[in-house]
Design a protein around this motif. Structure first.
Motif, PDB file in Angstrom:
ATOM      1  N   PRO A 181       0.798  -1.394   0.033  1.00  0.00           N
ATOM      2  CA  PRO A 181      -0.092  -0.054   0.266  1.00  0.00           C
ATOM      3  C   PRO A 181       0.447   1.121  -0.213  1.00  0.00           C
ATOM      4  N   ASP A 182       2.222   1.305  -0.039  1.00  0.00           N
ATOM      5  CA  ASP A 182       2.947   1.829   0.520  1.00  0.00           C
ATOM      6  C   ASP A 182       3.978   2.210  -0.820  1.00  0.00           C
ATOM      7  N   TYR A 183       4.448   1.565  -1.526  1.00  0.00           N
ATOM      8  CA  TYR A 183       5.612   2.198  -2.396  1.00  0.00           C
ATOM      9  C   TYR A 183       4.933   1.352  -4.175  1.00  0.00           C
ATOM     10  N   CYS A 184       4.947   1.971  -4.783  1.00  0.00           N
ATOM     11  CA  CYS A 184       4.887   1.021  -6.917  1.00  0.00           C
ATOM     12  C   CYS A 184       5.926   2.222  -7.044  1.00  0.00           C
ATOM     13  N   ASP A 185       6.217   1.680  -7.906  1.00  0.00           N
ATOM     14  CA  ASP A 185       7.186   1.931  -9.266  1.00  0.00           C
ATOM     15  C   ASP A 185       6.956   2.136 -10.577  1.00  0.00           C
ATOM     16  N   PHE A 186       8.039   2.401 -11.382  1.00  0.00           N
ATOM     17  CA  PHE A 186       7.504   2.552 -13.382  1.00  0.00           C
ATOM     18  C   PHE A 186       8.450   1.826 -13.628  1.00  0.00           C
ATOM     19  N   HIS A 187       8.441   1.858 -14.626  1.00  0.00           N
ATOM     20  CA  HIS A 187       9.811   1.109 -15.567  1.00  0.00           C
ATOM     21  C   HIS A 187       9.406   2.176 -17.457  1.00  0.00           C
ATOM     22  N   GLN A 188      10.253   2.741 -17.366  1.00  0.00           N
ATOM     23  CA  GLN A 188      10.370   3.500 -18.907  1.00  0.00           C
ATOM     24  C   GLN A 188      11.547   3.558 -19.933  1.00  0.00           C
ATOM     25  N   ASP A 189      11.220   3.988 -21.207  1.00  0.00           N
ATOM     26  CA  ASP A 189      12.753   4.402 -21.964  1.00  0.00           C
ATOM     27  C   ASP A 189      13.929   4.719 -20.871  1.00  0.00           C
ATOM     28  N   GLY A 190      13.317   6.255 -20.041  1.00  0.00           N
ATOM     29  CA  GLY A 190      14.778   6.306 -19.174  1.00  0.00           C
ATOM     30  C   GLY A 190      14.556   5.999 -18.365  1.00  0.00           C
ATOM     31  N   ARG A 225       4.917   6.540   0.086  1.00  0.00           N
ATOM     32  CA  ARG A 225       4.034   7.403   0.133  1.00  0.00           C
ATOM     33  C   ARG A 225       4.682   8.025   1.787  1.00  0.00           C
ATOM     34  N   ILE A 226       4.518   9.039   1.914  1.00  0.00           N
ATOM     35  CA  ILE A 226       4.973  10.029   2.957  1.00  0.00           C
ATOM     36  C   ILE A 226       4.037  11.204   2.430  1.00  0.00           C
ATOM     37  N   ASP A 227       4.282  12.550   3.999  1.00  0.00           N
ATOM     38  CA  ASP A 227       3.157  13.632   3.929  1.00  0.00           C
ATOM     39  C   ASP A 227       4.147  14.287   3.921  1.00  0.00           C
ATOM     40  N   LEU A 228       5.956  14.478   2.558  1.00  0.00           N
ATOM     41  CA  LEU A 228       6.322  15.712   2.030  1.00  0.00           C
ATOM     42  C   LEU A 228       6.329  15.524   1.129  1.00  0.00           C
ATOM     43  N   ALA A 229       6.271  16.406   0.152  1.00  0.00           N
ATOM     44  CA  ALA A 229       6.583  16.628  -1.691  1.00  0.00           C
ATOM     45  C   ALA A 229       8.248  17.208  -1.995  1.00  0.00           C
ATOM     46  N   MET A 230       8.545  17.234  -3.292  1.00  0.00           N
ATOM     47  CA  MET A 230       9.885  17.785  -3.455  1.00  0.00           C
ATOM     48  C   MET A 230       9.576  19.245  -4.541  1.00  0.00           C
TER      49      MET A 230
END
Length: 117
Positions: A37-46, A53-58
């Protein structure tokens, strides 16, 4: 191809993984794999990466790294960001080598998109 001691994967915060996944899927066609429930990933050409999941933002002004995507059509990318619910945080501007704009996805993470023209 993985290269020795080169950036290979990046992990980013998300206050709401479902909103983050929906935004990036709608704006850029990214797909995700959930790992609990707290992590997902992605795989792209790059570069590959994930969101946790965390209550912060970049935010670049707060000292976060700025993740920059490339676009063949900056105006179309800007429209896709807005249509998907993103907010333009710095309108398009010229810089040596091209043009770019900054945006925040619905959970507040700041990104940029640049183009050579």
């Amino acid at each position: 191809m993985k290269k020795h001691q080169q950036i290979n994967y990046i992990e980013m915060p998300s206050q709401d993984l479902e909103k983050t996944k929906a935004f990036f899927n709608s704006a850029f066609g990214w797909t995700f794999q959930d790992y609990g429930p707290d992590y997902c990933d992605f795989h792209q050409d790059g570069i590959d990466g994930g969101f946790y999941r965390i209550d912060l933002a970049m935010n670049q002004e707060a000292g976060s790294a700025l993740i920059v995507l490339y676009s063949d059509n900056l105006e179309a990318s800007e429209k896709a960001v807005v249509d998907a619910g993103g907010e333009i945080s710095k309108p398009c501007f010229d810089f040596p080598g091209g043009r770019r704009f900054h945006f925040r996805e619905p959970c507040g993470n700041e990104f940029a998109i640049w183009s050579e023209s």
